[in-house]
Scaffold this motif. Structure first.
Motif, PDB file in Angstrom:
ATOM      1  N   ASP A  53       0.684  -1.142  -0.136  1.00 24.69           N
ATOM      2  CA  ASP A  53      -0.113  -0.084   0.161  1.00 24.69           C
ATOM      3  C   ASP A  53       0.855   1.182   0.178  1.00 24.69           C
ATOM      4  OD1 ASP A  53      -2.448  -1.444  -0.165  1.00 24.69           O
ATOM      5  OD2 ASP A  53      -3.004  -0.998   1.986  1.00 24.69           O
ATOM      6  N   MET A  54       1.765   1.236   0.763  1.00 28.64           N
ATOM      7  CA  MET A  54       2.983   2.451   0.656  1.00 28.64           C
ATOM      8  C   MET A  54       3.658   2.641  -0.673  1.00 28.64           C
ATOM      9  SD  MET A  54       5.031   2.351   4.344  1.00 28.64           S
ATOM     10  CE  MET A  54       3.999   1.889   5.795  1.00 28.64           C
ATOM     11  N   ALA A  55       3.983   1.553  -1.177  1.00 23.65           N
ATOM     12  CA  ALA A  55       4.560   1.472  -2.655  1.00 23.65           C
ATOM     13  C   ALA A  55       3.485   1.916  -3.407  1.00 23.65           C
ATOM     14  CB  ALA A  55       5.210   0.086  -2.737  1.00 23.65           C
ATOM     15  N   GLY A  56       2.283   1.650  -3.347  1.00 24.72           N
ATOM     16  CA  GLY A  56       1.436   1.931  -4.465  1.00 24.72           C
ATOM     17  C   GLY A  56       0.859   3.017  -4.301  1.00 24.72           C
ATOM     18  N   GLY A  57       1.028   4.125  -3.229  1.00 25.98           N
ATOM     19  CA  GLY A  57       0.637   5.303  -2.881  1.00 25.98           C
ATOM     20  C   GLY A  57      -0.919   5.209  -2.273  1.00 25.98           C
ATOM     21  N   LYS A  58      -1.275   3.865  -1.788  1.00 26.52           N
ATOM     22  CA  LYS A  58      -2.623   3.837  -1.308  1.00 26.52           C
ATOM     23  C   LYS A  58      -2.599   4.080   0.335  1.00 26.52           C
ATOM     24  CE  LYS A  58      -4.520   0.189  -4.067  1.00 26.52           C
ATOM     25  NZ  LYS A  58      -5.055  -1.322  -3.987  1.00 26.52           N
ATOM     26  N   ALA A  59      -1.278   4.190   0.657  1.00 22.13           N
ATOM     27  CA  ALA A  59      -0.979   4.690   2.040  1.00 22.13           C
ATOM     28  C   ALA A  59       0.256   5.422   2.136  1.00 22.13           C
ATOM     29  CB  ALA A  59      -0.826   3.575   3.129  1.00 22.13           C
ATOM     30  N   ALA A  60       0.202   6.549   2.991  1.00 21.59           N
ATOM     31  CA  ALA A  60       1.273   7.237   3.174  1.00 21.59           C
ATOM     32  C   ALA A  60       2.577   6.785   3.546  1.00 21.59           C
ATOM     33  CB  ALA A  60       0.961   8.384   4.352  1.00 21.59           C
ATOM     34  N   PHE A  61       3.501   6.948   3.213  1.00 20.29           N
ATOM     35  CA  PHE A  61       5.085   6.505   3.661  1.00 20.29           C
ATOM     36  C   PHE A  61       5.039   6.617   5.052  1.00 20.29           C
ATOM     37  CE2 PHE A  61       9.469   6.869   4.982  1.00 20.29           C
ATOM     38  CZ  PHE A  61       9.588   5.356   4.499  1.00 20.29           C
ATOM     39  N   ASP A  62       5.360   5.786   5.953  1.00 17.78           N
ATOM     40  CA  ASP A  62       5.628   5.735   7.516  1.00 17.78           C
ATOM     41  C   ASP A  62       6.973   4.799   7.625  1.00 17.78           C
ATOM     42  OD1 ASP A  62       5.876   5.194  10.072  1.00 17.78           O
ATOM     43  OD2 ASP A  62       3.482   5.369  10.217  1.00 17.78           O
ATOM     44  N   ALA A  63       7.826   5.436   7.865  1.00 19.05           N
ATOM     45  CA  ALA A  63       9.181   4.480   8.229  1.00 19.05           C
ATOM     46  C   ALA A  63       9.077   3.825   9.138  1.00 19.05           C
ATOM     47  CB  ALA A  63      10.246   5.733   8.435  1.00 19.05           C
ATOM     48  N   SER A  64       8.569   4.012  10.264  1.00 21.31           N
ATOM     49  CA  SER A  64       8.369   3.144  11.475  1.00 21.31           C
ATOM     50  C   SER A  64       7.364   1.886  11.073  1.00 21.31           C
ATOM     51  CB  SER A  64       8.031   3.862  12.726  1.00 21.31           C
ATOM     52  OG  SER A  64       6.948   4.360  12.677  1.00 21.31           O
ATOM     53  N   ALA A  65       6.238   2.369  10.543  1.00 22.24           N
ATOM     54  CA  ALA A  65       5.437   1.104  10.103  1.00 22.24           C
ATOM     55  C   ALA A  65       6.206   0.282   9.066  1.00 22.24           C
ATOM     56  CB  ALA A  65       4.146   1.610   9.509  1.00 22.24           C
ATOM     57  N   ALA A  66       6.994   0.836   8.072  1.00 21.74           N
ATOM     58  CA  ALA A  66       7.545   0.059   7.109  1.00 21.74           C
ATOM     59  C   ALA A  66       8.577  -0.970   7.768  1.00 21.74           C
ATOM     60  CB  ALA A  66       8.063   0.764   6.191  1.00 21.74           C
ATOM     61  N   GLU A  67       9.302  -0.279   8.671  1.00 23.94           N
ATOM     62  CA  GLU A  67      10.364  -1.103   9.261  1.00 23.94           C
ATOM     63  C   GLU A  67       9.693  -2.220  10.288  1.00 23.94           C
ATOM     64  OE1 GLU A  67      13.642  -2.824   9.951  1.00 23.94           O
ATOM     65  OE2 GLU A  67      13.603  -0.974   8.934  1.00 23.94           O
ATOM     66  N   ALA A  68       8.550  -1.838  10.565  1.00 30.91           N
ATOM     67  CA  ALA A  68       7.914  -3.007  11.568  1.00 30.91           C
ATOM     68  C   ALA A  68       7.445  -4.115  10.701  1.00 30.91           C
ATOM     69  CB  ALA A  68       6.591  -2.392  12.421  1.00 30.91           C
ATOM     70  N   ALA A  69       6.628  -3.639   9.405  1.00 26.53           N
ATOM     71  CA  ALA A  69       6.257  -4.629   8.683  1.00 26.53           C
ATOM     72  C   ALA A  69       7.443  -5.647   7.946  1.00 26.53           C
ATOM     73  CB  ALA A  69       5.410  -3.931   7.467  1.00 26.53           C
ATOM     74  N   LYS A  70       8.441  -5.091   7.576  1.00 27.03           N
ATOM     75  CA  LYS A  70       9.669  -5.501   7.061  1.00 27.03           C
ATOM     76  C   LYS A  70       9.945  -6.617   8.195  1.00 27.03           C
ATOM     77  CE  LYS A  70      14.458  -5.233   5.772  1.00 27.03           C
ATOM     78  NZ  LYS A  70      15.516  -4.334   5.534  1.00 27.03           N
ATOM     79  N   ALA A  71      10.266  -6.309   9.439  1.00 27.18           N
ATOM     80  CA  ALA A  71      10.640  -7.134  10.579  1.00 27.18           C
ATOM     81  C   ALA A  71       9.506  -8.218  10.651  1.00 27.18           C
ATOM     82  CB  ALA A  71      10.748  -6.507  11.779  1.00 27.18           C
ATOM     83  N   ALA A  72       8.442  -8.221  10.815  1.00 28.10           N
ATOM     84  CA  ALA A  72       7.318  -9.126  10.942  1.00 28.10           C
ATOM     85  C   ALA A  72       7.426 -10.070   9.720  1.00 28.10           C
ATOM     86  CB  ALA A  72       6.051  -8.316  11.024  1.00 28.10           C
ATOM     87  N   LEU A  73       7.510  -9.417   8.248  1.00 29.48           N
ATOM     88  CA  LEU A  73       7.667 -10.239   7.197  1.00 29.48           C
ATOM     89  C   LEU A  73       8.966 -11.196   7.115  1.00 29.48           C
ATOM     90  CD1 LEU A  73       6.171 -10.878   4.641  1.00 29.48           C
ATOM     91  CD2 LEU A  73       7.438  -8.993   3.623  1.00 29.48           C
ATOM     92  N   VAL A  74      10.068 -10.757   7.721  1.00 32.74           N
ATOM     93  CA  VAL A  74      11.354 -11.252   7.779  1.00 32.74           C
ATOM     94  C   VAL A  74      10.946 -12.684   8.775  1.00 32.74           C
ATOM     95  CG1 VAL A  74      13.780 -11.469   8.393  1.00 32.74           C
ATOM     96  CG2 VAL A  74      12.848  -9.766   7.066  1.00 32.74           C
ATOM     97  N   ALA A  75      10.513 -12.223  10.093  1.00 34.49           N
ATOM     98  CA  ALA A  75      10.366 -13.291  11.081  1.00 34.49           C
ATOM     99  C   ALA A  75       9.141 -14.435  10.493  1.00 34.49           C
ATOM    100  CB  ALA A  75       9.860 -12.628  12.451  1.00 34.49           C
ATOM    101  N   ALA A  76       8.063 -13.922  10.061  1.00 31.91           N
ATOM    102  CA  ALA A  76       7.332 -14.977   9.485  1.00 31.91           C
ATOM    103  C   ALA A  76       7.899 -15.966   8.383  1.00 31.91           C
ATOM    104  CB  ALA A  76       6.016 -14.195   8.849  1.00 31.91           C
ATOM    105  N   ALA A  77       8.706 -15.016   7.507  1.00 31.57           N
ATOM    106  CA  ALA A  77       9.173 -16.045   6.241  1.00 31.57           C
ATOM    107  C   ALA A  77       9.930 -17.071   7.047  1.00 31.57           C
ATOM    108  CB  ALA A  77       9.656 -15.170   5.391  1.00 31.57           C
ATOM    109  N   ALA A  78      10.830 -16.686   8.066  1.00 30.74           N
ATOM    110  CA  ALA A  78      11.664 -17.668   8.744  1.00 30.74           C
ATOM    111  C   ALA A  78      10.922 -18.697   9.236  1.00 30.74           C
ATOM    112  CB  ALA A  78      12.560 -16.750   9.721  1.00 30.74           C
ATOM    113  N   ASP A  79       9.772 -18.510   9.900  1.00 35.35           N
ATOM    114  CA  ASP A  79       8.924 -19.236  10.599  1.00 35.35           C
ATOM    115  C   ASP A  79       8.234 -20.487   9.591  1.00 35.35           C
ATOM    116  OD1 ASP A  79       7.970 -20.518  12.999  1.00 35.35           O
ATOM    117  OD2 ASP A  79       6.269 -19.335  13.163  1.00 35.35           O
ATOM    118  N   ILE A  80       8.235 -20.127   8.378  1.00 38.12           N
ATOM    119  CA  ILE A  80       7.637 -20.953   7.423  1.00 38.12           C
ATOM    120  C   ILE A  80       7.884 -22.625   7.565  1.00 38.12           C
ATOM    121  CG2 ILE A  80       7.116 -21.614   5.101  1.00 38.12           C
ATOM    122  CD1 ILE A  80       6.865 -18.547   4.383  1.00 38.12           C
TER     123      ILE A  80
END
Length: 150
Positions: A53-80
């Protein structure tokens, strides 16, 4: 259309489809192992959507939300791999038996998502846009091989 734009469209489409299918499927799940897997995929879909949504302009860029989403995505992928270690099935599961017949390929695809998520630069919208194609590609690769079409 530029490659980045095409990749972004593909990844956003995949994310929306995954989130919708998981939300519907979890309602009738009986097996707790399968439910945990679906919840993990829901986490992946939700955090991919935040970045998309941030990349597509549907949501405003938010550095802390982006970092949190990245961290959650990395952790979830590692748990697969751990979440799919035990072969379990449920009538609403979209996991194909190929996961357990080709465990190495499945783990390789999961690692591909973990790598793509870890590599995304969330310091700017442009960085997120540049990385979404790899994330979408990793999701598509795994779903093409290991997710049932329902």
């Amino acid at each position: 259309m530029r490659f980045v734009a095409k990749a972004l469209i593909v990844s956003l489409t995949l994310t929306a489809g995954v989130a919708a299918n998981i939300a519907i499927a979890k309602d009738g799940v009986q097996d707790p192992t399968v439910k945990a897997r679906m919840e993990l995929m829901d986490t992946i879909g939700m955090n991919t959507k935040i970045l998309g949504d941030m990349a597509g302009g549907k949501a405003a860029f938010d550095a802390s939300a982006a970092e949190a989403a990245k961290a959650a995505l990395v952790a979830a992928a590692a748990d697969i791999p751990a979440k799919f270690e035990v072969e379990a099935d449920d009538p609403v599961s979209e996991a194909r038996p190929d996961i357990w017949m080709n465990t190495e390929g499945f783990i390789e695809d999961a690692k591909g998502l973990e790598t793509a998520a870890g590599a995304i630069d969330v310091a700017s919208v442009e960085g997120i846009q540049a990385g979404m194609g790899a994330i979408g590609g990793a999701c598509k690769a795994c779903h093409s091989d290991f997710r049932a079409k329902k």
